[in-house]
Scaffold this motif. Structure first.
Motif, short mmCIF file in Angstrom:
data_model
loop_
_atom_site.label_atom_id
_atom_site.label_comp_id
_atom_site.label_asym_id
_atom_site.label_seq_id
_atom_site.Cartn_x
_atom_site.Cartn_y
_atom_site.Cartn_z
N UNK A 17 0.88 -1.19 -0.19
CA UNK A 17 0.07 -0.20 0.16
C UNK A 17 0.66 1.27 0.18
N UNK A 18 2.07 1.33 0.51
CA UNK A 18 2.98 2.33 0.37
C UNK A 18 3.82 2.64 -0.77
N UNK A 19 4.19 1.29 -1.44
CA UNK A 19 5.17 1.31 -2.95
C UNK A 19 4.31 0.94 -4.08
N UNK A 20 2.97 0.98 -3.85
CA UNK A 20 2.24 0.43 -5.25
C UNK A 20 2.65 1.13 -6.59
N UNK A 21 2.66 0.64 -7.60
CA UNK A 21 2.24 -0.46 -7.92
C UNK A 21 3.11 -1.64 -7.98
N UNK A 22 4.36 -1.61 -7.05
CA UNK A 22 5.31 -2.75 -6.78
C UNK A 22 4.95 -3.89 -6.32
N UNK A 23 5.12 -4.96 -6.77
CA UNK A 23 4.53 -6.37 -5.74
C UNK A 23 5.48 -7.10 -5.25
N UNK A 24 5.24 -7.45 -3.98
CA UNK A 24 6.52 -7.98 -3.24
C UNK A 24 5.61 -9.37 -2.51
N UNK A 25 6.70 -10.44 -2.24
CA UNK A 25 6.38 -11.58 -1.56
C UNK A 25 5.46 -11.46 -0.38
N UNK A 26 4.39 -12.48 -0.38
CA UNK A 26 3.86 -12.41 0.93
C UNK A 26 4.19 -13.65 1.82
N UNK A 27 4.36 -13.25 3.19
CA UNK A 27 4.66 -14.47 4.24
C UNK A 27 3.66 -15.42 4.36
N UNK A 28 4.02 -16.39 4.99
CA UNK A 28 2.96 -17.33 5.55
C UNK A 28 1.94 -16.85 6.35
N UNK A 29 2.09 -15.81 7.05
CA UNK A 29 1.19 -15.10 7.88
C UNK A 29 0.23 -14.17 7.21
N UNK A 30 0.47 -14.07 5.89
CA UNK A 30 -0.50 -13.38 4.90
C UNK A 30 -0.15 -11.86 4.84
N UNK A 31 1.22 -11.25 5.31
CA UNK A 31 1.49 -9.98 5.53
C UNK A 31 2.54 -9.91 4.58
N UNK A 32 3.10 -8.63 4.03
CA UNK A 32 4.26 -8.32 3.01
C UNK A 32 5.38 -8.43 3.98
#
Length: 62
Positions: A17-32
């Protein structure tokens, strides 16, 4: 020499939400996962992004 087999399934990614539109990996906990912050022009700030550890924005169709 040892090698490891790569997984054929892609890892989930989401938009920060801060760097959009860049896409980053999501952890096992479901967060960036950890990544550097980005300026509006697309340059790295050299510091941890404020969006790390928050829920990602997932565009429709992903």
């Amino acid at each position: 020499m040892t090698t490891t087999a790569r997984s054929s399934t892609p890892k989930p990614r989401g938009e920060c939400p801060k760097c959009s539109p860049r896409r980053f990996l999501i952890t096992k906990k479901g967060v960036l996962g950890w990544h550097y912050g980005m300026t509006a022009a697309g340059f790295s700030t050299g510091a941890r992004c404020e969006g790390v550890g928050k829920k990602p924005f997932l565009p429709a169709g992903t």
